[in-house]
Scaffold this active site. Structure first.
Site, PDB file in Angstrom:
ATOM      1  N   SER A 140     -53.965 -32.084  51.980  1.00 60.36           N
ATOM      2  CA  SER A 140     -55.070 -31.719  51.102  1.00 60.36           C
ATOM      3  C   SER A 140     -54.350 -32.221  49.786  1.00 60.36           C
ATOM      4  O   SER A 140     -53.584 -30.889  49.376  1.00 60.36           O
ATOM      5  CB  SER A 140     -56.132 -30.616  51.322  1.00 60.36           C
ATOM      6  OG  SER A 140     -56.510 -30.039  50.059  1.00 60.36           O
ATOM      7  N   TYR A 153     -56.246 -22.481  54.637  1.00 59.60           N
ATOM      8  CA  TYR A 153     -55.993 -23.561  54.356  1.00 59.60           C
ATOM      9  C   TYR A 153     -54.836 -24.363  54.128  1.00 59.60           C
ATOM     10  O   TYR A 153     -54.364 -25.386  54.107  1.00 59.60           O
ATOM     11  CB  TYR A 153     -57.647 -23.587  54.480  1.00 59.60           C
ATOM     12  CG  TYR A 153     -57.758 -24.983  53.599  1.00 59.60           C
ATOM     13  CD1 TYR A 153     -58.200 -25.680  55.240  1.00 59.60           C
ATOM     14  CD2 TYR A 153     -57.536 -26.268  52.675  1.00 59.60           C
ATOM     15  CE1 TYR A 153     -58.817 -27.015  54.629  1.00 59.60           C
ATOM     16  CE2 TYR A 153     -58.561 -27.538  52.663  1.00 59.60           C
ATOM     17  CZ  TYR A 153     -58.788 -27.889  53.850  1.00 59.60           C
ATOM     18  OH  TYR A 153     -59.490 -29.279  53.664  1.00 59.60           O
TER      19      TYR A 153
HETATM   20  P1  NAD Z   1     -66.008 -32.921  58.621  1.00 61.41           P
HETATM   21  O1  NAD Z   1     -66.060 -31.687  58.844  1.00 61.41           O
HETATM   22  O2  NAD Z   1     -67.144 -34.268  58.412  1.00 61.41           O
HETATM   23  O3  NAD Z   1     -65.210 -33.850  59.677  1.00 61.41           O
HETATM   24  C1  NAD Z   1     -64.282 -33.078  60.382  1.00 61.41           C
HETATM   25  C2  NAD Z   1     -64.323 -33.362  61.961  1.00 61.41           C
HETATM   26  O4  NAD Z   1     -63.115 -32.738  62.499  1.00 61.41           O
HETATM   27  C3  NAD Z   1     -65.746 -33.023  61.966  1.00 61.41           C
HETATM   28  O5  NAD Z   1     -65.906 -34.176  63.047  1.00 61.41           O
HETATM   29  C4  NAD Z   1     -64.959 -32.229  63.707  1.00 61.41           C
HETATM   30  O6  NAD Z   1     -65.703 -32.143  64.265  1.00 61.41           O
HETATM   31  C5  NAD Z   1     -63.632 -32.171  64.010  1.00 61.41           C
HETATM   32  N1  NAD Z   1     -62.856 -31.001  64.299  1.00 61.41           N
HETATM   33  C6  NAD Z   1     -62.643 -30.191  63.575  1.00 61.41           C
HETATM   34  N2  NAD Z   1     -61.923 -28.881  64.590  1.00 61.41           N
HETATM   35  C7  NAD Z   1     -61.642 -29.924  65.520  1.00 61.41           C
HETATM   36  C8  NAD Z   1     -61.226 -29.804  66.462  1.00 61.41           C
HETATM   37  N3  NAD Z   1     -60.129 -28.371  66.299  1.00 61.41           N
HETATM   38  N4  NAD Z   1     -60.511 -30.754  67.481  1.00 61.41           N
HETATM   39  C9  NAD Z   1     -61.126 -31.930  67.661  1.00 61.41           C
HETATM   40  N5  NAD Z   1     -61.767 -32.438  66.398  1.00 61.41           N
HETATM   41  C10 NAD Z   1     -62.172 -31.777  65.307  1.00 61.41           C
HETATM   42  O7  NAD Z   1     -64.700 -32.625  57.773  1.00 61.41           O
HETATM   43  P2  NAD Z   1     -64.240 -34.336  56.460  1.00 61.41           P
HETATM   44  O8  NAD Z   1     -63.717 -33.681  55.161  1.00 61.41           O
HETATM   45  O9  NAD Z   1     -64.279 -35.442  57.111  1.00 61.41           O
HETATM   46  O10 NAD Z   1     -62.486 -33.639  57.054  1.00 61.41           O
HETATM   47  C11 NAD Z   1     -61.109 -34.398  57.374  1.00 61.41           C
HETATM   48  C12 NAD Z   1     -60.479 -33.876  57.337  1.00 61.41           C
HETATM   49  O11 NAD Z   1     -59.877 -33.420  55.375  1.00 61.41           O
HETATM   50  C13 NAD Z   1     -59.769 -32.845  57.181  1.00 61.41           C
HETATM   51  O12 NAD Z   1     -58.941 -32.596  57.659  1.00 61.41           O
HETATM   52  C14 NAD Z   1     -59.991 -31.688  56.352  1.00 61.41           C
HETATM   53  O13 NAD Z   1     -59.412 -30.974  56.201  1.00 61.41           O
HETATM   54  C15 NAD Z   1     -59.369 -32.710  55.141  1.00 61.41           C
HETATM   55  N6  NAD Z   1     -59.575 -32.504  53.216  1.00 61.41           N
HETATM   56  C16 NAD Z   1     -61.298 -32.504  53.522  1.00 61.41           C
HETATM   57  C17 NAD Z   1     -61.692 -32.324  52.710  1.00 61.41           C
HETATM   58  C18 NAD Z   1     -63.074 -31.995  51.871  1.00 61.41           C
HETATM   59  O14 NAD Z   1     -63.446 -31.334  50.605  1.00 61.41           O
HETATM   60  N7  NAD Z   1     -64.047 -32.689  52.309  1.00 61.41           N
HETATM   61  C19 NAD Z   1     -60.832 -32.013  51.084  1.00 61.41           C
HETATM   62  C20 NAD Z   1     -59.700 -32.310  51.758  1.00 61.41           C
HETATM   63  C21 NAD Z   1     -59.319 -32.437  52.705  1.00 61.41           C
END
Ligand code: NAD
Length: 268
Positions: A140, A153
């Protein structure tokens, strides 16, 4: 021919957001796919919809046995493992560091950092046997900016970036590449429908708010990040390892660390 033709891929957090977009994109590019997610039903529904060589597993990436079994499932189902996309993650408003419950810190580190470590650890053996592979880790911009109320985070994602570098150097001679992606704010449930936030946003409202979160004046969509993951997963990035690719529409270039005051519930 698809860019992942003949390759077996595991995507963690593959049922939602970035992972869902990557699952659809990677499958369309010819990958044999294992969608791994804590939300097992959602993962199964998506796998059925995608069809073909696509299966789902309910997995908690913070648990060693779950991740080991996940890798074994890929080997038993498809005979090899070429790409590990360690994408599962959790995050939300933590409060200031002195206000953050220990449980929150432990859970974010366990999922976001240990989960990636376990993903690398268990993917390496089969990749050594296959003569190479690509590991992609979702970090991130929080790894680069001091964003208030993202202590746990940010620490977890900073750890992912460092782990990426170490793994890249350790396995470069074995033809295993390891790279990280650092997205800014993306229009996913993590932003608009997240149990770790004390509010929910209408998706269209969230989309409008995200349009002003960075210099490029539109919301970052999951597919923007999934396309970068595809590049890093595929042989198109054959000489790229140990890198962090920032996908943030210019956010870090602008040097602005604050996010909480830009995205969230609005009075009007
Ligand atoms: P999201 O919540 O749509 O998807 C995350 C998925 O991870 C979910 O389906 C959830 O069930 C799964 N998950 C959570 N904990 C888990 C575990 N212990 N074991 C297995 N699966 C698990 O969110 P997203 O935004 O698609 O997130 C994807 C990645 O992107 C993450 O690593 C997040 O930190 C990163 N990210 C997101 C953003 C944002 O603004 N959305 C920004 C920077 C980084």
């Amino acid at each position: 021919m698809g860019r992942l033709e003949g390759k077996t891929v595991i995507i963690t957090g593959g049922a939602s957001g970035v992972g869902e977009a990557a699952s659809r994109l990677f499958a369309a590019e010819g990958a044999k796919l294992v969608i791994a997610d804590l939300q097992g039903e959602l993962a199964s529904t998506l796998a059925k919809e995608i069809g073909g060589d696509c299966i789902a597993r309910e997995v908690d990436v913070s648990l060693n046995d779950d991740v080991e079994n996940l890798v074994n499932t890929a080997l038993e189902s498809f005979g090899r493992l070429d790409v590990m996309f360690n994408n599962a993650g959790v995050g939300g408003a933590e409060g200031l560091i002195h206000e953050t419950p220990e449980e929150v810190f432990d859970r974010y580190i366990a999922t976001n950092l240990k989960g990636v470590w376990l993903g690398i650890k268990h993917a390496i053996g089969p990749m050594l046997e296959a003569g190479g592979g690509s590991i992609v880790n979702t970090a991130s911009v929080s790894a680069h900016l001091g964003i208030p109320q993202q202590g746990a985070y940010g620490a977890s994602k900073g750890g992912v970036v460092q782990l990426t570098r170490v793994a890249a150097v350790e396995y470069a001679e074995s033809n295993i590449r390891v790279n990280a992606i650092c997205p800014g704010a993306i229009l996913t449930p993590l932003v608009y429908n997240n149990p770790d936030l004390d509010y929910k946003l209408d998706v269209e409202d969230a989309k409008k708010q995200l349009a002003s979160a960075q210099p490029i004046p539109r919301a970052c969509m999951p597919i923007d990040v999934a396309k970068t993951a595809l590049y890093l997963a595929s042989d198109d990035s054959a000489f790229v390892t140990g890198t962090t690719t920032i996908v943030d529409g210019g956010w870090t270039a602008s040097g602005v660390a604050r996010l909480a005051d830009r995205i969230g519930p609005r009075e009007n």
